[in-house]
Scaffold this motif. Structure first.
Motif, PDB file in Angstrom:
ATOM      1  N   LYS A 162     -11.157  61.525 -14.708  1.00  0.00           N
ATOM      2  CA  LYS A 162     -10.858  62.258 -16.073  1.00  0.00           C
ATOM      3  C   LYS A 162     -10.042  63.630 -15.634  1.00  0.00           C
ATOM      4  O   LYS A 162      -9.137  63.647 -16.374  1.00  0.00           O
ATOM      5  CB  LYS A 162     -12.008  62.733 -16.514  1.00  0.00           C
ATOM      6  CG  LYS A 162     -11.763  63.328 -17.884  1.00  0.00           C
ATOM      7  CD  LYS A 162     -13.121  63.575 -18.567  1.00  0.00           C
ATOM      8  CE  LYS A 162     -12.599  64.225 -20.027  1.00  0.00           C
ATOM      9  NZ  LYS A 162     -13.988  64.519 -20.862  1.00  0.00           N
ATOM     10  N   ALA A 163     -10.185  64.254 -14.736  1.00  0.00           N
ATOM     11  CA  ALA A 163      -9.397  65.473 -14.325  1.00  0.00           C
ATOM     12  C   ALA A 163      -8.079  64.911 -13.837  1.00  0.00           C
ATOM     13  O   ALA A 163      -6.987  65.581 -14.202  1.00  0.00           O
ATOM     14  CB  ALA A 163     -10.182  66.326 -13.115  1.00  0.00           C
ATOM     15  N   ARG A 164      -8.043  63.866 -13.242  1.00  0.00           N
ATOM     16  CA  ARG A 164      -6.816  63.286 -12.578  1.00  0.00           C
ATOM     17  C   ARG A 164      -6.019  62.826 -13.821  1.00  0.00           C
ATOM     18  O   ARG A 164      -4.788  63.082 -13.957  1.00  0.00           O
ATOM     19  CB  ARG A 164      -6.983  62.007 -11.511  1.00  0.00           C
ATOM     20  CG  ARG A 164      -5.620  61.551 -10.885  1.00  0.00           C
ATOM     21  CD  ARG A 164      -5.886  60.957  -9.655  1.00  0.00           C
ATOM     22  NE  ARG A 164      -6.477  59.755 -10.247  1.00  0.00           N
ATOM     23  CZ  ARG A 164      -7.886  59.307  -9.851  1.00  0.00           C
ATOM     24  NH1 ARG A 164      -8.552  60.366  -9.247  1.00  0.00           N
ATOM     25  NH2 ARG A 164      -8.421  58.355 -10.197  1.00  0.00           N
ATOM     26  N   VAL A 165      -6.475  62.161 -14.468  1.00  0.00           N
ATOM     27  CA  VAL A 165      -5.842  61.785 -15.698  1.00  0.00           C
ATOM     28  C   VAL A 165      -5.141  62.867 -16.583  1.00  0.00           C
ATOM     29  O   VAL A 165      -4.271  62.957 -17.017  1.00  0.00           O
ATOM     30  CB  VAL A 165      -6.585  60.820 -16.820  1.00  0.00           C
ATOM     31  CG1 VAL A 165      -5.836  60.630 -18.112  1.00  0.00           C
ATOM     32  CG2 VAL A 165      -6.856  59.426 -15.942  1.00  0.00           C
ATOM     33  N   GLU A 166      -6.067  63.856 -16.876  1.00  0.00           N
ATOM     34  CA  GLU A 166      -5.828  65.174 -17.528  1.00  0.00           C
ATOM     35  C   GLU A 166      -4.380  65.818 -16.842  1.00  0.00           C
ATOM     36  O   GLU A 166      -3.540  66.225 -17.465  1.00  0.00           O
ATOM     37  CB  GLU A 166      -6.913  65.904 -17.727  1.00  0.00           C
ATOM     38  CG  GLU A 166      -7.996  65.500 -18.713  1.00  0.00           C
ATOM     39  CD  GLU A 166      -9.323  66.439 -18.713  1.00  0.00           C
ATOM     40  OE1 GLU A 166      -9.198  67.259 -18.149  1.00  0.00           O
ATOM     41  OE2 GLU A 166     -10.098  66.226 -19.925  1.00  0.00           O
ATOM     42  N   ALA A 167      -4.728  65.986 -15.581  1.00  0.00           N
ATOM     43  CA  ALA A 167      -3.627  66.428 -14.835  1.00  0.00           C
ATOM     44  C   ALA A 167      -2.290  65.992 -14.839  1.00  0.00           C
ATOM     45  O   ALA A 167      -1.297  66.556 -15.041  1.00  0.00           O
ATOM     46  CB  ALA A 167      -3.933  66.843 -13.201  1.00  0.00           C
ATOM     47  N   GLU A 168      -2.161  64.653 -14.964  1.00  0.00           N
ATOM     48  CA  GLU A 168      -1.025  63.746 -14.981  1.00  0.00           C
ATOM     49  C   GLU A 168      -0.506  64.073 -16.180  1.00  0.00           C
ATOM     50  O   GLU A 168       0.774  64.009 -16.556  1.00  0.00           O
ATOM     51  CB  GLU A 168      -1.458  62.078 -14.813  1.00  0.00           C
ATOM     52  CG  GLU A 168      -1.708  61.937 -13.172  1.00  0.00           C
ATOM     53  CD  GLU A 168      -1.964  60.694 -13.002  1.00  0.00           C
ATOM     54  OE1 GLU A 168      -2.199  59.695 -14.344  1.00  0.00           O
ATOM     55  OE2 GLU A 168      -2.310  60.167 -11.878  1.00  0.00           O
ATOM     56  N   SER A 170      -0.943  66.369 -18.481  1.00  0.00           N
ATOM     57  CA  SER A 170      -0.249  67.858 -18.416  1.00  0.00           C
ATOM     58  C   SER A 170       1.171  68.159 -17.658  1.00  0.00           C
ATOM     59  O   SER A 170       1.965  68.666 -18.357  1.00  0.00           O
ATOM     60  CB  SER A 170      -1.313  68.890 -17.880  1.00  0.00           C
ATOM     61  OG  SER A 170      -0.873  70.112 -17.704  1.00  0.00           O
ATOM     62  N   THR A 171       1.051  67.209 -16.545  1.00  0.00           N
ATOM     63  CA  THR A 171       2.406  67.325 -15.888  1.00  0.00           C
ATOM     64  C   THR A 171       3.471  66.693 -16.749  1.00  0.00           C
ATOM     65  O   THR A 171       4.795  67.110 -16.801  1.00  0.00           O
ATOM     66  CB  THR A 171       2.206  66.578 -14.512  1.00  0.00           C
ATOM     67  OG1 THR A 171       1.429  67.357 -13.838  1.00  0.00           O
ATOM     68  CG2 THR A 171       3.539  66.408 -13.879  1.00  0.00           C
ATOM     69  N   ASN A 172       3.231  65.472 -17.048  1.00  0.00           N
ATOM     70  CA  ASN A 172       4.355  64.607 -18.073  1.00  0.00           C
ATOM     71  C   ASN A 172       4.556  65.452 -19.193  1.00  0.00           C
ATOM     72  O   ASN A 172       5.863  65.676 -19.702  1.00  0.00           O
ATOM     73  CB  ASN A 172       3.702  63.522 -18.371  1.00  0.00           C
ATOM     74  CG  ASN A 172       3.501  62.545 -17.249  1.00  0.00           C
ATOM     75  OD1 ASN A 172       4.098  62.581 -16.315  1.00  0.00           O
ATOM     76  ND2 ASN A 172       2.455  61.493 -17.300  1.00  0.00           N
ATOM     77  N   ALA A 173       3.661  66.423 -19.839  1.00  0.00           N
ATOM     78  CA  ALA A 173       3.906  67.207 -20.887  1.00  0.00           C
ATOM     79  C   ALA A 173       4.790  68.121 -20.567  1.00  0.00           C
ATOM     80  O   ALA A 173       5.649  68.761 -21.272  1.00  0.00           O
ATOM     81  CB  ALA A 173       2.800  67.670 -21.554  1.00  0.00           C
ATOM     82  N   ALA A 174       4.949  68.749 -19.292  1.00  0.00           N
ATOM     83  CA  ALA A 174       5.713  69.899 -18.847  1.00  0.00           C
ATOM     84  C   ALA A 174       7.019  69.527 -18.460  1.00  0.00           C
ATOM     85  O   ALA A 174       7.975  70.332 -18.586  1.00  0.00           O
ATOM     86  CB  ALA A 174       4.939  70.587 -17.884  1.00  0.00           C
ATOM     87  N   GLN A 175       7.450  68.200 -18.236  1.00  0.00           N
ATOM     88  CA  GLN A 175       9.028  67.768 -17.961  1.00  0.00           C
ATOM     89  C   GLN A 175       9.496  67.578 -19.215  1.00  0.00           C
ATOM     90  O   GLN A 175       8.951  66.810 -20.179  1.00  0.00           O
ATOM     91  CB  GLN A 175       8.637  66.566 -16.921  1.00  0.00           C
ATOM     92  CG  GLN A 175       8.128  66.886 -15.563  1.00  0.00           C
ATOM     93  CD  GLN A 175       8.091  65.638 -14.786  1.00  0.00           C
ATOM     94  OE1 GLN A 175       8.290  64.405 -15.493  1.00  0.00           O
ATOM     95  NE2 GLN A 175       7.549  65.626 -13.626  1.00  0.00           N
ATOM     96  N   PRO A 176      10.774  67.916 -19.410  1.00  0.00           N
ATOM     97  CA  PRO A 176      11.611  67.603 -20.409  1.00  0.00           C
ATOM     98  C   PRO A 176      12.131  66.265 -20.595  1.00  0.00           C
ATOM     99  O   PRO A 176      12.148  65.611 -19.607  1.00  0.00           O
ATOM    100  CB  PRO A 176      12.871  68.611 -20.143  1.00  0.00           C
ATOM    101  CG  PRO A 176      13.004  68.659 -18.765  1.00  0.00           C
ATOM    102  CD  PRO A 176      11.570  68.878 -18.106  1.00  0.00           C
TER     103      PRO A 176
END
Length: 199
Positions: A162-168, A170-176
């Motif tokens: 779950k933490a890995r999915v949330e981290a991914e 979050s990373t995708n949301a940060a990229q334009p």
């Protein structure tokens, strides 16, 4: 008589102090011969000028004899041929009673030993059952520990996923967001007459 019985009840019986104490006597009652033992005596007092002797018959009956009656009983015992037969009969009877008592005692002891053995078996059985129950409880406890450990491991695994999915995410949301550019077209070559004729 009643007066004599009252007088005899008031006597002070003595269990020693006379040679006849413990002697055997024989008393005839019609055709029946009864054997008895002198147990105690009462010296002469104000009521009687002669001693009295208390005897107990082999069948349990009791009576008091004066000196004349005692002398007759001693004489019959010493001279009667029936006395030996009766004594032998009484000895056999006593022997049988003793053997019977011994058998009964042995039977009681055997029964007690059997009961004790049974109790020991029951105690051993109960101990074995308790030990088995403890072993089963230990197995159940170990099984629960394993299940709890497995559940904790699965929970940790799910938490990491779950933490890995949330981290991914979050990373995708940060990229334009990037717009895909069209692939550049290559310039067309000029066609010669030869190329057209060859087709």
């Amino acid at each position: 008589t009643a007066t004599r019985r009252q007088e005899e009840a008031a006597l002070e019986w003595q269990f020693d102090g006379h040679d006849h104490i413990g002697k055997r006597v024989a008393r005839r009652f019609g055709k029946k011969l009864m054997l008895a033992t002198v147990k105690c005596w009462a010296p002469p007092d104000g009521f009687d000028e002669e001693a009295l002797f208390h005897v107990v018959h082999d069948d349990g009956d009791e009576e008091d004899l004066d000196e004349r009656e005692l002398a007759e009983g001693l004489e019959v015992y010493s001279k009667s041929a029936d006395v030996k037969k009766l004594e032998e009969k009484e000895r056999e009877k006593a022997k049988k009673l003793k053997e019977k008592a011994a058998k009964e005692a042995a039977k009681v002891e055997a029964k007690a030993a059997k009961a004790e053995e049974q109790q020991a078996k029951e105690a051993a059985k109960a101990e074995a059952k308790a030990a088995k129950a403890e072993t089963q409880q230990a197995k159940e406890a170990l099984k629960r520990q394993r299940l709890e450990k497995r559940a904790a491991k699965e929970a940790l695994k799910d938490s990491a996923k779950k933490a890995r999915v949330e981290a991914e995410a979050s990373t995708n949301a940060a990229q334009p967001a990037q717009t895909a550019l069209p692939k550049p077209k290559m310039p067309r070559k000029a066609r010669t007459a030869y190329m057209i004729f060859a087709e």
